[in-house]
Design an enzyme around this catalytic site. Structure first.
Site, PDB file in Angstrom:
ATOM      1  N   GLN A 196       1.301  10.802  18.155  1.00 28.87           N
ATOM      2  CA  GLN A 196       0.008  10.233  17.790  1.00 28.87           C
ATOM      3  C   GLN A 196      -0.295   8.913  18.489  1.00 28.87           C
ATOM      4  O   GLN A 196      -1.313   8.284  18.198  1.00 28.87           O
ATOM      5  CB  GLN A 196      -0.091  10.073  16.272  1.00 28.87           C
ATOM      6  CG  GLN A 196       0.807   9.024  15.655  1.00 28.87           C
ATOM      7  CD  GLN A 196       0.821   9.117  14.144  1.00 28.87           C
ATOM      8  OE1 GLN A 196       1.348  10.062  13.567  1.00 28.87           O
ATOM      9  NE2 GLN A 196       0.216   8.135  13.472  1.00 28.87           N
TER      10      GLN A 196
ATOM     11  N   GLY B 173       0.821  -1.208   0.000  1.00 30.52           N
ATOM     12  CA  GLY B 173       0.000   0.000   0.000  1.00 30.52           C
ATOM     13  C   GLY B 173       0.852   1.254   0.000  1.00 30.52           C
ATOM     14  O   GLY B 173       0.588   2.202  -0.752  1.00 30.52           O
ATOM     15  N   HIS B 174       1.886   1.275   0.834  1.00 30.77           N
ATOM     16  CA  HIS B 174       2.804   2.410   0.846  1.00 30.77           C
ATOM     17  C   HIS B 174       3.504   2.561  -0.507  1.00 30.77           C
ATOM     18  O   HIS B 174       3.663   3.677  -1.021  1.00 30.77           O
ATOM     19  CB  HIS B 174       3.880   2.223   1.918  1.00 30.77           C
ATOM     20  CG  HIS B 174       3.361   2.223   3.313  1.00 30.77           C
ATOM     21  ND1 HIS B 174       3.345   1.098   4.102  1.00 30.77           N
ATOM     22  CD2 HIS B 174       2.855   3.226   4.080  1.00 30.77           C
ATOM     23  CE1 HIS B 174       2.858   1.401   5.290  1.00 30.77           C
ATOM     24  NE2 HIS B 174       2.550   2.678   5.309  1.00 30.77           N
TER      25      HIS B 174
ATOM     26  N   LEU C  86      -4.433  -3.699   3.597  1.00 32.92           N
ATOM     27  CA  LEU C  86      -3.043  -3.807   4.007  1.00 32.92           C
ATOM     28  C   LEU C  86      -2.740  -2.790   5.099  1.00 32.92           C
ATOM     29  O   LEU C  86      -3.143  -1.637   5.034  1.00 32.92           O
ATOM     30  CB  LEU C  86      -2.115  -3.581   2.810  1.00 32.92           C
ATOM     31  CG  LEU C  86      -2.225  -4.580   1.656  1.00 32.92           C
ATOM     32  CD1 LEU C  86      -1.121  -4.326   0.638  1.00 32.92           C
ATOM     33  CD2 LEU C  86      -2.182  -6.023   2.148  1.00 32.92           C
TER      34      LEU C  86
ATOM     35  N   LYS D 239      -7.371   4.150   3.039  1.00 30.44           N
ATOM     36  CA  LYS D 239      -7.692   3.254   4.152  1.00 30.44           C
ATOM     37  C   LYS D 239      -7.884   4.057   5.429  1.00 30.44           C
ATOM     38  O   LYS D 239      -8.771   3.790   6.228  1.00 30.44           O
ATOM     39  CB  LYS D 239      -6.582   2.220   4.350  1.00 30.44           C
ATOM     40  CG  LYS D 239      -6.953   1.121   5.348  1.00 30.44           C
ATOM     41  CD  LYS D 239      -5.749   0.487   5.985  1.00 30.44           C
ATOM     42  CE  LYS D 239      -5.208   1.373   7.083  1.00 30.44           C
ATOM     43  NZ  LYS D 239      -4.147   0.736   7.882  1.00 30.44           N
TER      44      LYS D 239
END
Length: 280
Positions: free
Chosen positions: A61, A36-37, A186, A151
Protein backbone atom coordinates in the site's frame (compact mmCIF):
# COMPACT_ATOMS: atom_id res chain seq x y z
CA UNK A 1 -1.10 -12.19 25.49
CA UNK A 2 0.42 -14.39 22.81
CA UNK A 3 2.70 -13.07 20.08
CA UNK A 4 2.24 -15.15 16.93
CA UNK A 5 4.51 -14.93 13.89
CA UNK A 6 3.60 -17.98 11.81
CA UNK A 7 0.51 -19.04 9.91
CA UNK A 8 0.60 -22.47 11.53
CA UNK A 9 0.56 -21.03 15.05
CA UNK A 10 -2.13 -18.53 14.10
CA UNK A 11 -4.44 -21.19 12.71
CA UNK A 12 -3.86 -23.43 15.74
CA UNK A 13 -4.85 -20.60 18.08
CA UNK A 14 -7.93 -19.66 16.04
CA UNK A 15 -8.96 -23.33 15.95
CA UNK A 16 -8.64 -23.64 19.72
CA UNK A 17 -10.84 -20.59 20.26
CA UNK A 18 -13.39 -21.88 17.78
CA UNK A 19 -13.54 -25.27 19.50
CA UNK A 20 -14.47 -23.44 22.69
CA UNK A 21 -17.28 -21.65 20.85
CA UNK A 22 -15.66 -18.26 21.30
CA UNK A 23 -16.46 -15.20 19.19
CA UNK A 24 -13.38 -13.60 17.63
CA UNK A 25 -12.75 -9.92 16.91
CA UNK A 26 -9.90 -8.65 14.75
CA UNK A 27 -8.09 -5.31 14.60
CA UNK A 28 -5.62 -4.98 11.69
CA UNK A 29 -2.92 -2.33 12.18
CA UNK A 30 0.49 -1.26 10.89
CA UNK A 31 1.79 -0.77 14.43
CA UNK A 32 3.17 2.40 16.06
CA UNK A 33 -0.05 2.29 18.01
CA UNK A 34 -1.77 5.30 19.57
CA UNK A 35 -4.94 5.72 21.62
CA UNK A 36 -7.07 5.48 18.47
CA UNK A 37 -5.81 1.95 17.85
CA UNK A 38 -6.27 1.02 21.50
CA UNK A 39 -9.86 2.28 21.35
CA UNK A 40 -10.43 -0.15 18.48
CA UNK A 41 -9.18 -2.92 20.76
CA UNK A 42 -11.52 -1.78 23.54
CA UNK A 43 -14.50 -1.82 21.17
CA UNK A 44 -13.47 -5.22 19.82
CA UNK A 45 -13.18 -6.61 23.33
CA UNK A 46 -16.67 -5.38 24.20
CA UNK A 47 -18.14 -7.30 21.26
CA UNK A 48 -16.27 -10.61 21.31
CA UNK A 49 -14.71 -13.23 23.55
CA UNK A 50 -11.27 -12.99 21.97
CA UNK A 51 -9.39 -10.13 20.33
CA UNK A 52 -6.51 -10.59 17.92
CA UNK A 53 -4.50 -7.67 16.53
CA UNK A 54 -2.21 -7.79 13.53
CA UNK A 55 0.86 -5.59 13.22
CA UNK A 56 2.17 -5.50 9.67
CA UNK A 57 3.66 -2.58 7.74
CA UNK A 58 2.20 -3.52 4.37
CA UNK A 59 4.56 -2.69 1.51
CA UNK A 60 1.83 -3.15 -1.11
CA UNK A 61 0.00 0.00 0.00
CA UNK A 62 3.03 2.32 -0.16
CA UNK A 63 3.91 4.22 -3.32
CA UNK A 64 7.41 4.60 -4.74
CA UNK A 65 8.12 7.89 -2.98
CA UNK A 66 6.25 7.20 0.26
CA UNK A 67 7.58 6.48 3.72
CA UNK A 68 7.77 2.66 3.87
CA UNK A 69 11.40 2.51 5.01
CA UNK A 70 10.92 5.26 7.60
CA UNK A 71 7.52 4.16 8.87
CA UNK A 72 7.93 3.85 12.66
CA UNK A 73 8.15 0.31 13.99
CA UNK A 74 7.61 0.12 17.75
CA UNK A 75 6.70 -3.53 18.40
CA UNK A 76 7.68 -3.71 22.08
CA UNK A 77 5.70 -0.61 23.01
CA UNK A 78 2.79 -1.75 20.85
CA UNK A 79 2.63 -5.13 22.56
CA UNK A 80 2.75 -3.52 25.99
CA UNK A 81 -0.19 -1.29 25.12
CA UNK A 82 -2.19 -4.14 23.59
CA UNK A 83 -1.59 -6.34 26.62
CA UNK A 84 -2.75 -3.56 28.93
CA UNK A 85 -5.98 -3.27 26.92
CA UNK A 86 -6.70 -6.98 27.07
CA UNK A 87 -5.80 -8.19 23.58
CA UNK A 88 -5.45 -11.96 23.50
CA UNK A 89 -2.97 -12.32 20.65
CA UNK A 90 -0.84 -10.28 18.25
CA UNK A 91 -0.02 -11.57 14.78
CA UNK A 92 3.27 -10.13 13.50
CA UNK A 93 3.98 -11.52 10.02
CA UNK A 94 6.88 -10.50 7.80
CA UNK A 95 6.58 -9.36 4.17
CA UNK A 96 8.17 -12.66 3.16
CA UNK A 97 5.42 -14.56 4.98
CA UNK A 98 2.60 -12.50 3.49
CA UNK A 99 4.05 -12.16 -0.03
CA UNK A 100 6.37 -15.16 -0.53
CA UNK A 101 6.53 -14.72 -4.32
CA UNK A 102 7.05 -10.96 -4.12
CA UNK A 103 4.71 -8.07 -4.83
CA UNK A 104 5.06 -8.13 -8.60
CA UNK A 105 3.31 -11.51 -8.96
CA UNK A 106 1.04 -11.40 -5.92
CA UNK A 107 -2.67 -11.96 -6.55
CA UNK A 108 -4.50 -8.81 -5.52
CA UNK A 109 -7.97 -7.57 -4.61
CA UNK A 110 -9.15 -4.32 -6.17
CA UNK A 111 -12.36 -2.48 -5.29
CA UNK A 112 -13.18 -0.34 -8.34
CA UNK A 113 -14.76 3.12 -8.28
CA UNK A 114 -14.55 3.56 -4.50
CA UNK A 115 -10.82 2.95 -4.65
CA UNK A 116 -10.25 5.39 -7.50
CA UNK A 117 -11.60 8.51 -5.79
CA UNK A 118 -10.09 11.01 -3.33
CA UNK A 119 -6.95 9.40 -1.85
CA UNK A 120 -7.10 6.80 -4.60
CA UNK A 121 -6.70 9.51 -7.22
CA UNK A 122 -3.42 10.76 -5.76
CA UNK A 123 -2.05 7.49 -4.34
CA UNK A 124 -2.21 5.04 -7.23
CA UNK A 125 -2.39 1.44 -6.05
CA UNK A 126 -2.75 2.36 -2.38
CA UNK A 127 -6.23 0.98 -1.84
CA UNK A 128 -5.47 -2.11 -3.91
CA UNK A 129 -2.73 -2.79 -1.38
CA UNK A 130 -5.10 -2.17 1.52
CA UNK A 131 -7.90 -4.38 0.23
CA UNK A 132 -5.48 -7.17 -0.70
CA UNK A 133 -3.83 -7.36 2.71
CA UNK A 134 -7.10 -7.02 4.62
CA UNK A 135 -8.68 -9.76 2.54
CA UNK A 136 -5.68 -12.00 3.14
CA UNK A 137 -5.73 -11.30 6.88
CA UNK A 138 -9.46 -12.02 7.00
CA UNK A 139 -8.80 -15.39 5.37
CA UNK A 140 -6.07 -16.16 7.91
CA UNK A 141 -7.82 -14.95 11.05
CA UNK A 142 -11.42 -15.74 10.01
CA UNK A 143 -12.89 -13.29 12.54
CA UNK A 144 -16.54 -12.76 13.33
CA UNK A 145 -16.04 -8.99 13.45
CA UNK A 146 -13.30 -6.54 12.51
CA UNK A 147 -12.89 -2.98 13.79
CA UNK A 148 -11.64 -0.03 11.71
CA UNK A 149 -11.34 3.66 12.56
CA UNK A 150 -13.57 6.16 10.82
CA UNK A 151 -10.62 8.54 10.41
CA UNK A 152 -9.77 6.48 7.32
CA UNK A 153 -13.29 7.01 5.99
CA UNK A 154 -12.61 5.94 2.42
CA UNK A 155 -10.70 2.87 3.55
CA UNK A 156 -13.63 1.84 5.75
CA UNK A 157 -16.04 2.21 2.82
CA UNK A 158 -13.77 0.13 0.61
CA UNK A 159 -13.46 -2.66 3.18
CA UNK A 160 -17.24 -2.73 3.65
CA UNK A 161 -17.74 -3.02 -0.12
CA UNK A 162 -15.09 -5.72 -0.46
CA UNK A 163 -16.78 -7.79 2.24
CA UNK A 164 -20.11 -7.48 0.44
CA UNK A 165 -18.71 -8.21 -3.02
CA UNK A 166 -16.67 -11.24 -1.94
CA UNK A 167 -19.34 -12.58 0.47
CA UNK A 168 -16.92 -12.59 3.37
CA UNK A 169 -18.57 -13.59 6.68
CA UNK A 170 -17.13 -10.68 8.65
CA UNK A 171 -19.07 -7.88 10.34
CA UNK A 172 -17.27 -4.56 9.85
CA UNK A 173 -17.44 -2.16 12.79
CA UNK A 174 -16.60 1.51 12.22
CA UNK A 175 -15.26 3.30 15.30
CA UNK A 176 -15.35 7.07 15.75
CA UNK A 177 -12.13 9.04 15.22
CA UNK A 178 -10.01 9.61 18.30
CA UNK A 179 -8.69 13.15 18.55
CA UNK A 180 -6.19 15.11 20.59
CA UNK A 181 -7.59 17.83 22.84
CA UNK A 182 -7.01 20.43 20.12
CA UNK A 183 -9.00 18.41 17.56
CA UNK A 184 -6.21 16.82 15.53
CA UNK A 185 -7.12 13.30 14.48
CA UNK A 186 -4.73 10.81 16.04
CA UNK A 187 -2.40 9.24 13.48
CA UNK A 188 0.88 7.36 13.55
CA UNK A 189 2.21 9.96 11.11
CA UNK A 190 1.62 12.84 13.53
CA UNK A 191 5.00 11.94 15.02
CA UNK A 192 6.64 13.23 11.85
CA UNK A 193 5.41 16.78 12.50
CA UNK A 194 7.78 19.43 13.80
CA UNK A 195 6.65 21.51 16.78
CA UNK A 196 5.68 24.34 14.43
CA UNK A 197 3.73 22.00 12.15
CA UNK A 198 2.01 20.33 15.10
CA UNK A 199 0.72 23.75 16.18
CA UNK A 200 -0.76 24.31 12.70
CA UNK A 201 -2.18 20.79 12.21
CA UNK A 202 -5.44 21.21 14.19
CA UNK A 203 -6.51 23.87 11.68
CA UNK A 204 -7.45 21.04 9.32
CA UNK A 205 -10.27 19.88 11.59
CA UNK A 206 -11.25 23.44 12.49
CA UNK A 207 -11.69 24.41 8.86
CA UNK A 208 -13.70 21.26 8.15
CA UNK A 209 -16.02 22.18 11.01
CA UNK A 210 -16.44 25.65 9.54
CA UNK A 211 -17.18 24.18 6.13
CA UNK A 212 -19.77 21.88 7.68
CA UNK A 213 -21.45 24.86 9.34
CA UNK A 214 -21.68 26.73 6.03
CA UNK A 215 -23.40 23.76 4.43
CA UNK A 216 -25.82 23.32 7.34
CA UNK A 217 -26.61 27.04 7.12
CA UNK A 218 -27.86 26.57 3.57
CA UNK A 219 -24.87 27.07 1.27
CA UNK A 220 -25.00 24.26 -1.28
CA UNK A 221 -22.50 25.59 -3.81
CA UNK A 222 -20.27 22.65 -2.93
CA UNK A 223 -17.51 23.16 -5.48
CA UNK A 224 -17.04 26.79 -4.49
CA UNK A 225 -17.06 25.84 -0.83
CA UNK A 226 -14.37 23.23 -1.48
CA UNK A 227 -12.22 25.74 -3.29
CA UNK A 228 -12.62 28.34 -0.53
CA UNK A 229 -11.61 25.87 2.19
CA UNK A 230 -8.66 24.70 0.10
CA UNK A 231 -7.44 28.30 -0.10
CA UNK A 232 -7.88 28.68 3.66
CA UNK A 233 -5.80 25.56 4.28
CA UNK A 234 -3.05 26.71 1.97
CA UNK A 235 -2.99 30.11 3.67
CA UNK A 236 -2.68 28.36 7.03
CA UNK A 237 0.47 26.60 5.86
CA UNK A 238 -0.82 23.36 4.34
CA UNK A 239 -0.38 22.11 0.81
CA UNK A 240 -3.85 20.78 0.07
CA UNK A 241 -4.28 17.53 -1.82
CA UNK A 242 -8.09 17.71 -1.89
CA UNK A 243 -11.18 18.93 -0.07
CA UNK A 244 -14.22 17.02 -1.34
CA UNK A 245 -17.84 17.14 -0.24
CA UNK A 246 -19.09 13.66 -1.08
CA UNK A 247 -22.04 11.35 -0.78
CA UNK A 248 -21.64 9.10 2.27
CA UNK A 249 -22.75 5.98 0.39
CA UNK A 250 -20.65 5.87 -2.77
CA UNK A 251 -18.22 8.75 -2.05
CA UNK A 252 -18.96 10.48 -5.36
CA UNK A 253 -19.00 14.26 -5.23
CA UNK A 254 -22.21 15.54 -3.66
CA UNK A 255 -24.56 17.54 -5.85
CA UNK A 256 -27.84 17.53 -3.89
CA UNK A 257 -28.79 19.11 -0.60
CA UNK A 258 -30.78 15.99 0.28
CA UNK A 259 -27.76 13.66 0.23
CA UNK A 260 -26.15 12.45 3.45
CA UNK A 261 -22.71 13.93 3.00
CA UNK A 262 -19.17 13.62 4.27
CA UNK A 263 -16.35 16.11 3.86
CA UNK A 264 -13.11 14.32 3.00
CA UNK A 265 -9.76 16.07 3.17
CA UNK A 266 -6.08 15.37 2.68
CA UNK A 267 -3.32 17.94 3.05
CA UNK A 268 0.42 18.06 3.51
CA UNK A 269 2.38 19.79 6.25
CA UNK A 270 5.93 19.62 5.02
CA UNK A 271 6.49 15.95 4.16
CA UNK A 272 3.63 14.68 6.34
CA UNK A 273 0.29 13.89 4.73
CA UNK A 274 -2.70 14.29 7.04
CA UNK A 275 -6.26 13.12 6.36
CA UNK A 276 -9.51 13.91 8.11
CA UNK A 277 -13.24 13.87 7.54
CA UNK A 278 -16.48 15.06 9.05
CA UNK A 279 -19.98 13.76 8.35
CA UNK A 280 -22.93 16.01 7.65
Amino acid sequence: MKIINSVQALRAQISAWRQNGERIAFVPTMGNLHNGHLTLVDVAKSRADRVIVSIFVNPMQFGKNEDLDNYPRTLDADCAGLSAHGADAVFTPTPQLMYPRGLDVQTYVDVPLLGDLHCGASRAGHFRGVSTIVCKLFNLVQPDIACFGQKDYQQLAIIRQMVIDLSLPVEIIGVATERAEDGLALSSRNGYLSAEQRAIAPSLHTLLQQLRSRILNGNHDYRSLEQHTKQQLNTAGFTTDYINIADQTDLTLATSAEQAKVILAAAWLGTTRLIDNIEI
